[in-house]
Design a protein around this motif. Structure first.
Motif, mmCIF file in Angstrom:
data_model
loop_
_atom_site.group_PDB
_atom_site.id
_atom_site.type_symbol
_atom_site.label_atom_id
_atom_site.label_comp_id
_atom_site.label_asym_id
_atom_site.label_seq_id
_atom_site.Cartn_x
_atom_site.Cartn_y
_atom_site.Cartn_z
ATOM 1 N N UNK A 1 0.838 -1.205 0.000
ATOM 2 C CA UNK A 1 0.000 0.000 0.000
ATOM 3 C C UNK A 1 0.871 1.253 0.000
ATOM 4 N N UNK A 2 1.936 1.248 0.802
ATOM 5 C CA UNK A 2 2.832 2.410 0.857
ATOM 6 C C UNK A 2 3.522 2.610 -0.487
ATOM 7 N N UNK A 3 3.926 1.532 -1.137
ATOM 8 C CA UNK A 3 4.576 1.631 -2.445
ATOM 9 C C UNK A 3 3.608 2.181 -3.487
ATOM 10 N N UNK A 4 2.397 1.657 -3.496
ATOM 11 C CA UNK A 4 1.374 2.140 -4.428
ATOM 12 C C UNK A 4 1.059 3.621 -4.197
ATOM 13 N N UNK A 5 0.920 4.018 -2.949
ATOM 14 C CA UNK A 5 0.634 5.422 -2.635
ATOM 15 C C UNK A 5 1.796 6.312 -3.077
ATOM 16 N N UNK A 6 3.024 5.859 -2.867
ATOM 17 C CA UNK A 6 4.190 6.636 -3.294
ATOM 18 C C UNK A 6 4.258 6.780 -4.799
ATOM 19 N N UNK A 7 3.935 5.686 -5.526
ATOM 20 C CA UNK A 7 3.951 5.742 -6.990
ATOM 21 C C UNK A 7 2.880 6.704 -7.499
ATOM 22 N N UNK A 8 1.684 6.648 -6.917
ATOM 23 C CA UNK A 8 0.604 7.539 -7.339
ATOM 24 C C UNK A 8 0.976 9.005 -7.068
ATOM 25 N N UNK A 9 1.549 9.254 -5.918
ATOM 26 C CA UNK A 9 1.962 10.618 -5.573
ATOM 27 C C UNK A 9 3.047 11.092 -6.527
#
Length: 107
Positions: A92-100
């Motif tokens: 989830x943290x990786x996905x959120x970082x990629x989206x940001x």
């Protein structure tokens, strides 16, 4: 005849002077009453504002305590979830970082 007119004028002047004096005294009395009423109104407004301030301050302290409890509870829940599900948390943290990163790069 002129003697009567002179006395009549003097009497009218005395009455006018007395009336003006009475008006002055009444004006002073009214001024004192207004001043006293204003002092009372100001004191009442001050007391009401102090009471309202005390109520608002107590309400703010109560809301602050409630917010701190809620924030601490949320942090504890989040910490517990990450400890129980480390891999999904990393995903989830990786996905959120990629989206940001995508959103920032588009600007």
């Amino acid at each position: 005849m002129s003697l009567f007119k002179r006395e009549d004028r003097q009497a009218r002047a005395d009455r006018i002077r007395d009336d003006l004096h009475d008006i002055g005294e009444q004006g002073q009395a009214l001024g004192h009453d207004l001043r006293d009423d204003a002092r009372d109104a100001i004191e009442e407004a001050r007391m009401k504002s102090e009471e309202q301030y005390a109520r608002m301050a107590a309400d703010a302290r109560r809301r602050n305590r409630r917010f701190k409890r809620s924030a601490n509870q949320s942090l504890d829940d989040c910490d517990r979830y990450v400890r129980e599900h480390p891999w999904s948390s990393i995903g989830v943290a990786t996905l959120a970082g990629a989206m940001l990163g995508l959103l920032i790069s588009r600007r």
